[in-house]
Design a protein around this motif. Sequence first.
Motif, PDB file in Angstrom:
ATOM      1  N   ARG A 148       0.833  -1.196   0.000  1.00 20.66           N
ATOM      2  CA  ARG A 148       0.000   0.000   0.000  1.00 20.66           C
ATOM      3  C   ARG A 148       0.872   1.253   0.000  1.00 20.66           C
ATOM      4  O   ARG A 148       0.605   2.219  -0.714  1.00 20.66           O
ATOM      5  N   GLU A 149       1.949   1.231   0.799  1.00 25.59           N
ATOM      6  CA  GLU A 149       2.830   2.385   0.914  1.00 25.59           C
ATOM      7  C   GLU A 149       3.595   2.628  -0.382  1.00 25.59           C
ATOM      8  O   GLU A 149       3.774   3.785  -0.807  1.00 25.59           O
ATOM      9  N   GLN A 150       4.047   1.568  -1.031  1.00 26.35           N
ATOM     10  CA  GLN A 150       4.767   1.708  -2.299  1.00 26.35           C
ATOM     11  C   GLN A 150       3.870   2.297  -3.382  1.00 26.35           C
ATOM     12  O   GLN A 150       4.303   3.150  -4.166  1.00 26.35           O
ATOM     13  N   MET A 151       2.619   1.836  -3.439  1.00 25.18           N
ATOM     14  CA  MET A 151       1.704   2.340  -4.453  1.00 25.18           C
ATOM     15  C   MET A 151       1.434   3.831  -4.246  1.00 25.18           C
ATOM     16  O   MET A 151       1.453   4.614  -5.209  1.00 25.18           O
ATOM     17  N   LYS A 152       1.212   4.248  -3.011  1.00 25.17           N
ATOM     18  CA  LYS A 152       0.981   5.660  -2.728  1.00 25.17           C
ATOM     19  C   LYS A 152       2.219   6.479  -3.090  1.00 25.17           C
ATOM     20  O   LYS A 152       2.116   7.565  -3.679  1.00 25.17           O
ATOM     21  N   MET A 153       3.400   5.966  -2.743  1.00 25.91           N
ATOM     22  CA  MET A 153       4.643   6.644  -3.092  1.00 25.91           C
ATOM     23  C   MET A 153       4.768   6.813  -4.596  1.00 25.91           C
ATOM     24  O   MET A 153       5.094   7.891  -5.102  1.00 25.91           O
ATOM     25  N   PHE A 154       4.472   5.751  -5.345  1.00 22.55           N
ATOM     26  CA  PHE A 154       4.595   5.810  -6.806  1.00 22.55           C
ATOM     27  C   PHE A 154       3.630   6.826  -7.408  1.00 22.55           C
ATOM     28  O   PHE A 154       4.018   7.654  -8.235  1.00 22.55           O
ATOM     29  N   LEU A 155       2.383   6.773  -6.999  1.00 25.01           N
ATOM     30  CA  LEU A 155       1.365   7.651  -7.580  1.00 25.01           C
ATOM     31  C   LEU A 155       1.662   9.129  -7.310  1.00 25.01           C
ATOM     32  O   LEU A 155       1.304   9.993  -8.111  1.00 25.01           O
TER      33      LEU A 155
END
Length: 331
Positions: A240-247
């Motif tokens: 979840r944290e990686q996806m938010k970081m990427f977006l």
Amino acid sequence: MVEQRMSIGRMEEAINVFGSFDENIRLIESELHVAVTNRDGELKITGEAENVLLAARALKALLALSAKGEPINEQNVRYVLSLTRAGQEEKVADLARDVVCITAKGRPVKAKTIGQRKYVESIQKNTVTIGVGPAGTGKTYLAVAAAVAAFREKSIDRIILTRPAVEAGERLGFLPGDLQSKVDPYLRPLYDALFDTLGADTYNKYLERGNIEVAPLAYMRGRTLDNSFIILDEAQNTSREQMKMFLTRMGFGSKVVITGDVTQIDLPADKVSGLKEAVRVLRDVEGIGICGLTQDDVVRHVMVQRIIKAYEDDEKRRAGGGGKPAGKVRR
């Protein structure tokens, strides 16, 4: 038994539809239990009334596809048959309409299914597109083709391809070589798509200039990516944290495509997939398109479709309490 006759049109189109050694017609005969013969520019279809009607509609759609210059192969035929059974064969003509890009060898890249066409349209229309579907549905390849088209049109300055470096259920240990050598195996599918669309020489030229970047997801932290076409592949293996970081890396003039298959998650059991979370959280956000591809959109070998369906059927049995599968499927 009934018989129906239909005109072929141009002989070149008929030859394309019949295929090498009539393999396409043999497939239609086998699937619909009819007999098809070609006599003097006319097709004769014989069989049960309902099957003959289905075969005539499928052949008409294939001839229309052939008339637009599309090569007819087993994948085309099976897909047209599935559409015909659903009463949607008239949609086939739309598939040959738009070219996403031209490969280095001069081959046009087009959507091959209705689902793929909606996916391409979403990429063109939205700032962020999330493509979720099983293996073989063209999620990554079409995204790369759209990125190359945007780069050639000079609407973006860079193509950035990334994916999480997560091992697919295996422990690879310490790989030899420098850092690039260690991450290359994880990024190989992205390289393959770029080589096919751009050609190896052009790819290397743009890589040296910094117009193309292929890197693991961890490299994205702390960056702001302006005027870029950014593709996150294998997103089901993000947290979840990686996806938010990427977006939140996206800058002005950029476009993002996220692809993944939620049936092939390699994260630890206690980790929530960032892709699943993103689909839930972002579904109603303006400028974000979410496209679901299915086994009907698989454009690989027909066995891939059958394997995917077998696993889907097994999941339904498990969910319905209809007995446990022989082996544990990791989600």
